[in-house]
Scaffold this active site. Structure first.
Site, PDB file in Angstrom:
ATOM      1  N   THR A  12      17.010  23.461 -11.916  1.00 64.43           N
ATOM      2  CA  THR A  12      17.643  22.417 -11.090  1.00 64.43           C
ATOM      3  C   THR A  12      19.148  22.389 -11.276  1.00 64.43           C
ATOM      4  O   THR A  12      19.893  22.062 -10.339  1.00 64.43           O
ATOM      5  CB  THR A  12      17.019  21.037 -11.455  1.00 64.43           C
ATOM      6  N   SER A  55      12.223  27.405 -13.465  1.00 63.65           N
ATOM      7  CA  SER A  55      11.685  27.788 -14.776  1.00 63.65           C
ATOM      8  C   SER A  55      10.158  27.917 -14.832  1.00 63.65           C
ATOM      9  O   SER A  55       9.647  28.560 -15.756  1.00 63.65           O
ATOM     10  CB  SER A  55      12.215  26.884 -15.885  1.00 63.65           C
ATOM     11  N   ASP A  89      11.561  22.612 -16.875  1.00 62.03           N
ATOM     12  CA  ASP A  89      10.098  22.615 -17.022  1.00 62.03           C
ATOM     13  C   ASP A  89       9.620  23.446 -18.213  1.00 62.03           C
ATOM     14  O   ASP A  89       8.680  23.061 -18.906  1.00 62.03           O
ATOM     15  CB  ASP A  89       9.424  23.140 -15.747  1.00 62.03           C
TER      16      ASP A  89
HETATM   17  N1  ASP Z   1      11.412  22.582 -11.659  1.00 60.70           N
HETATM   18  C1  ASP Z   1      12.725  22.730 -12.247  1.00 60.70           C
HETATM   19  C2  ASP Z   1      12.736  23.966 -13.123  1.00 60.70           C
HETATM   20  O1  ASP Z   1      12.280  23.901 -14.232  1.00 60.70           O
HETATM   21  C3  ASP Z   1      13.041  21.519 -13.025  1.00 60.70           C
HETATM   22  C4  ASP Z   1      14.410  21.491 -13.634  1.00 60.70           C
HETATM   23  O2  ASP Z   1      15.108  22.454 -13.791  1.00 60.70           O
HETATM   24  O3  ASP Z   1      14.816  20.383 -14.023  1.00 60.70           O
HETATM   25  O4  ASP Z   1      13.215  24.971 -12.701  1.00 60.70           O
END
Ligand code: ASP
Length: 321
Positions: A12, A55, A89
């Site tokens: 993110t 991730s 994540d």
């Molecule tokens: N879904 C995202 C990831 O892990 C969540 C984040 O980065 O906060 O890539």
């Protein structure tokens, strides 16, 4: 001026929100790179877009590639500190993998964000800046891999994501953070007992993670009892107990020499062999289950994978946990 190597891996922190639909998705170019000049007076920045992944797409093989790049930087003396940006994540797993496999004295700091770069109250640039400050700090040396989020410094070994959206999501249950960032000051107030670092060239082991629940039987244990399985981590009940209906399947796994490591599914505290009843921790330990003190399920899984990926295992597996 000190040099900081930044390795972006995605998440993110490198994404944007579509302001009409609210969808958050990756950008073709990492938006943090447009803000790099903010740190011109603080450090010489070497920036690499190493991966560009959400991730959940992270794998042990990719963690190994990242570890190899960092190792190369350490050996070549490329930087005084290293900052890795990562999706939140699976951040705790990559951070612990690096912690277990990198012998280093320079600070290695992993950070991420809960809000993408163009959301109101975005924490990306702020966390990135905090991570750079920690990586520049003299005191961050020899503390293993650190996770910096929301003004706190956590150890890779014990930190975990505790909330799906709150910016205060990263916490260290039971033990707490080891430092904090107060305005522009980096302060440490705890030091972790050192953990061994393991030298590995590959990560090819198949390790499963099972969460235990009331009324569970042996179906899932039997399903993973395959010749290709190298290990199992169980998130057991309370101090480390299992429902009796799982036991015969568990014993079949142990009889097939598949290592079984146990942690607690409880958020706080440690797993211990306390109870002496059918499925109780005492009897599980006697049956050959290995208790991993203080680790969460995903961390114990990473550790089992790393330990088993060594060329040789000079000690009994139990001694590693
Ligand atoms: N879904 C995202 C990831 O892990 C969540 C984040 O980065 O906060 O890539």
């Amino acid at each position: 001026m000190k040099t900081i190597l930044v390795l972006h891996t995605g998440g993110t922190i490198s994404m944007s929100e579509d302001q009409t639909t609210g969808k958050v998705s990756p950008n073709s170019e990492n938006p943090l790179n447009k803000r790099g000049h903010l740190f011109d007076n603080v450090a010489n920045m070497i920036v690499e877009d190493f991966f560009h992944l959400p991730s959940p797409h992270m794998t042990p093989d990719k963690m190994l590639l990242l570890k190899n790049r960092i190792q190369q930087a350490i050996v070549a003396n490329e930087a005084d500190g290293i900052v890795i940006t990562h999706g939140t994540d699976t951040l705790e797993e990559t951070a612990y993998f690096l912690d277990l496999t990198l012998k280093t004295t320079i600070p290695i700091v992993v950070t991420g964000a809960m809000r993408s770069i163009n959301e109101v109250g975005s924490d990306g640039l702020y966390n990135f800046q905090s991570a750079i400050w920690v990586a520049l700090s003299q005191e961050a040396k020899e503390k293993g891999v650190l996770v910096v989020m929301n003004d706190e410094i956590h150890t890779a070994r014990y930190v975990t994501k505790t909330h799906t959206s709150n910016v205060a999501t990263f916490q260290t249950p039971t033990f707490g953070p080891i430092g904090l960032i107060s305005k522009n000051k980096v302060l440490f107030f705890q030091k972790l007992i050192e953990e061994e670092v393991y030298s590995i060239e590959t990560v090819s082991k198949t390790i499963f993670l099972l969460k235990v629940y009331a009324g569970m039987d042996g179906t899932l244990f039997d399903a993973i009892n395959q010749p290709t399985t190298d290990g199992l981590v169980i998130e057991a009940l309370g101090a480390g107990n299992l429902p009796p209906a799982t036991l015969s399947a568990l014993n079949r796994l142990i009889a097939n020499h598949i290592p079984v490591v146990l942690v607690s599914r409880s958020f706080n505290g440690i797993a211990q062999d306390v109870y002496d009843y059918k499925g109780g921790g005492k009897q599980l330990k006697e049956a050959g289950v290995i208790f991993a003190t203080g680790l969460s399920g995903p961390k114990a899984r990473i550790k089992l994978q790393v330990v088993l990926s060594q060329d040789t295992l000079p000690r009994s597996l139990e001694e590693y946990f």
